[in-house]
Motif scaffolding. Structure first.
Motif, mmCIF file in Angstrom:
data_model
loop_
_atom_site.group_PDB
_atom_site.id
_atom_site.type_symbol
_atom_site.label_atom_id
_atom_site.label_comp_id
_atom_site.label_asym_id
_atom_site.label_seq_id
_atom_site.Cartn_x
_atom_site.Cartn_y
_atom_site.Cartn_z
ATOM 1 N N UNK A 170 0.809 -1.215 0.000
ATOM 2 C CA UNK A 170 0.000 0.000 0.000
ATOM 3 C C UNK A 170 0.839 1.260 0.000
ATOM 4 N N UNK A 171 0.197 2.369 -0.379
ATOM 5 C CA UNK A 171 0.871 3.656 -0.374
ATOM 6 C C UNK A 171 1.251 4.037 1.055
ATOM 7 N N UNK A 172 2.445 4.629 1.209
ATOM 8 C CA UNK A 172 2.909 4.986 2.545
ATOM 9 C C UNK A 172 1.983 6.004 3.204
ATOM 10 N N UNK A 173 1.476 6.951 2.431
ATOM 11 C CA UNK A 173 0.559 7.934 2.999
ATOM 12 C C UNK A 173 -0.675 7.247 3.576
ATOM 13 N N UNK A 174 -1.167 6.223 2.884
ATOM 14 C CA UNK A 174 -2.327 5.467 3.367
ATOM 15 C C UNK A 174 -1.978 4.747 4.668
ATOM 16 N N UNK A 175 -0.788 4.152 4.723
ATOM 17 C CA UNK A 175 -0.391 3.420 5.931
ATOM 18 C C UNK A 175 -0.260 4.354 7.134
ATOM 19 N N UNK A 176 0.323 5.529 6.919
ATOM 20 C CA UNK A 176 0.482 6.476 8.025
ATOM 21 C C UNK A 176 -0.880 7.012 8.471
ATOM 22 N N UNK A 177 -1.768 7.255 7.518
ATOM 23 C CA UNK A 177 -3.116 7.712 7.870
ATOM 24 C C UNK A 177 -3.846 6.644 8.679
ATOM 25 N N UNK A 178 -3.693 5.371 8.273
ATOM 26 C CA UNK A 178 -4.314 4.275 9.015
ATOM 27 C C UNK A 178 -3.710 4.149 10.409
ATOM 28 N N UNK A 179 -2.390 4.314 10.505
ATOM 29 C CA UNK A 179 -1.732 4.264 11.806
ATOM 30 C C UNK A 179 -2.312 5.325 12.739
ATOM 31 N N UNK A 180 -2.446 6.526 12.237
ATOM 32 C CA UNK A 180 -2.995 7.620 13.036
ATOM 33 C C UNK A 180 -4.397 7.273 13.535
ATOM 34 N N UNK A 181 -5.187 6.668 12.680
ATOM 35 C CA UNK A 181 -6.550 6.286 13.045
ATOM 36 C C UNK A 181 -6.561 5.174 14.090
ATOM 37 N N UNK A 182 -5.689 4.171 13.909
ATOM 38 C CA UNK A 182 -5.627 3.051 14.854
ATOM 39 C C UNK A 182 -5.193 3.527 16.233
ATOM 40 N N UNK A 183 -4.179 4.393 16.276
ATOM 41 C CA UNK A 183 -3.679 4.889 17.561
ATOM 42 C C UNK A 183 -4.763 5.683 18.288
ATOM 43 N N UNK A 184 -5.584 6.397 17.543
ATOM 44 C CA UNK A 184 -6.650 7.182 18.172
ATOM 45 C C UNK A 184 -7.677 6.297 18.870
ATOM 46 N N UNK A 185 -7.724 5.017 18.498
ATOM 47 C CA UNK A 185 -8.676 4.095 19.108
ATOM 48 C C UNK A 185 -8.094 3.348 20.309
ATOM 49 N N UNK A 186 -6.788 3.511 20.541
ATOM 50 C CA UNK A 186 -6.162 2.897 21.705
ATOM 51 C C UNK A 186 -6.322 3.794 22.923
ATOM 52 N N UNK A 187 -6.244 3.195 24.068
ATOM 53 C CA UNK A 187 -6.263 3.978 25.304
ATOM 54 C C UNK A 187 -4.936 4.708 25.460
#
Length: 252
Positions: A215-232
């Motif tokens: 996948x595109x790196x920008x997509x991966x970083x955007x997904x990372x940001x979203x996943x981290x926002x769902x962690x405590x």
């Protein structure tokens, strides 16, 4: 006979020299050059400046002088001189505007990361251009780049790499712009390029992240940001990107 002779004499046509046409063209060419050299003189130099340098520094580095012939200004040489003298410059565009104006549009390079080379802290921009050395305190404002070994480094020049390090640099050139685009660069402590097919980084001081290769790196970083926002906020551990949009979290 007299009438025939008279007719023959009046029927003579004067022929022009075969050099007449080319000589006229050459003369016109020199006239045009003369007019251009006299009429189109640089009297205004405008700088559209988005860098840390002053307009005067940019003009001086370009070598463009007022009074020079507008059409004889070597724009590519001027841009090259700016890059050579001002290492914190990212893009330069030089255009002519009739009758007497040169416009220099300049955008500065912004530090995006740092590397420790021979015990010195080197700043680099998102493309991998070396911006110069700094102190450890300033370097600490940016992610540290690990497992990348340039052959040579020069201020204001792209780092010279080969082999696996060239692959690592290519990956870095996708990671740094993506971090900036998602506005998370300040949350990244380091980026490790040991495995260019699966680079890792330290995020928010509590997560080690493996970015995978798909996948595109920008997509991966955007997904990372979203996943981290769902962690405590207290969650710490390791995040693995596998494929598609799948992430696996392994707590410490």
């Amino acid at each position: 006979m007299a009438s025939e002779m008279e007719f023959s004499q009046h029927s003579k046509v004067k022929r022009r020299s075969p050099w007449h046409g080319p000589m006229v063209l050459v003369l016109l060419f020199f006239v045009v050059i003369l007019v251009m050299s006299l009429a189109f003189r640089v009297s205004k130099i405008e700088v559209i400046n988005a860098s840390e340098y002053t307009d005067e520094e940019i003009i001086s580095a370009s070598g463009v002088e007022r009074g020079a012939n507008l059409f004889f200004v070597d724009r590519f040489k001027a841009a090259s001189m700016i890059f050579s003298d001002l290492p914190y410059m990212d893009t330069v565009s030089i255009t002519r505007q009739l009758p007497n104006k040169i416009v220099i549009q300049a955008e500065g390079s912004a530090p995006a990361a740092y590397m420790v080379i021979d015990e010195e802290y080197w700043l680099l921009d998102r493309s991998g251009k070396m911006l110069g050395t700094t102190d450890s305190l300033t370097a600490g404002n940016y992610p540290e780049i690990r497992s990348l070994e340039p052959m040579t480094v020069l201020e204001g020049e792209d780092m010279l790499v080969e082999g696996t390090n060239a692959e690592r640099l290519a990956v870095l050139q996708t990671i740094l712009p993506a971090l900036r685009a998602e506005d998370v660069s300040s949350l990244v402590e380091w980026i490790d390029l040991r495995d260019p097919a699966n680079p890792s980084l330290r995020y928010d001081g509590r997560l080690t992240v493996y970015l995978g290769a798909e996948g595109e790196m920008l997509y991966r970083i955007a997904m990372l940001k979203n996943v981290v926002s769902q962690l405590a906020a207290e969650d710490a551990g390791t995040l693995y990107y596998t494929n598609g949009s799948a992430w696996t979290f392994s707590p410490d």
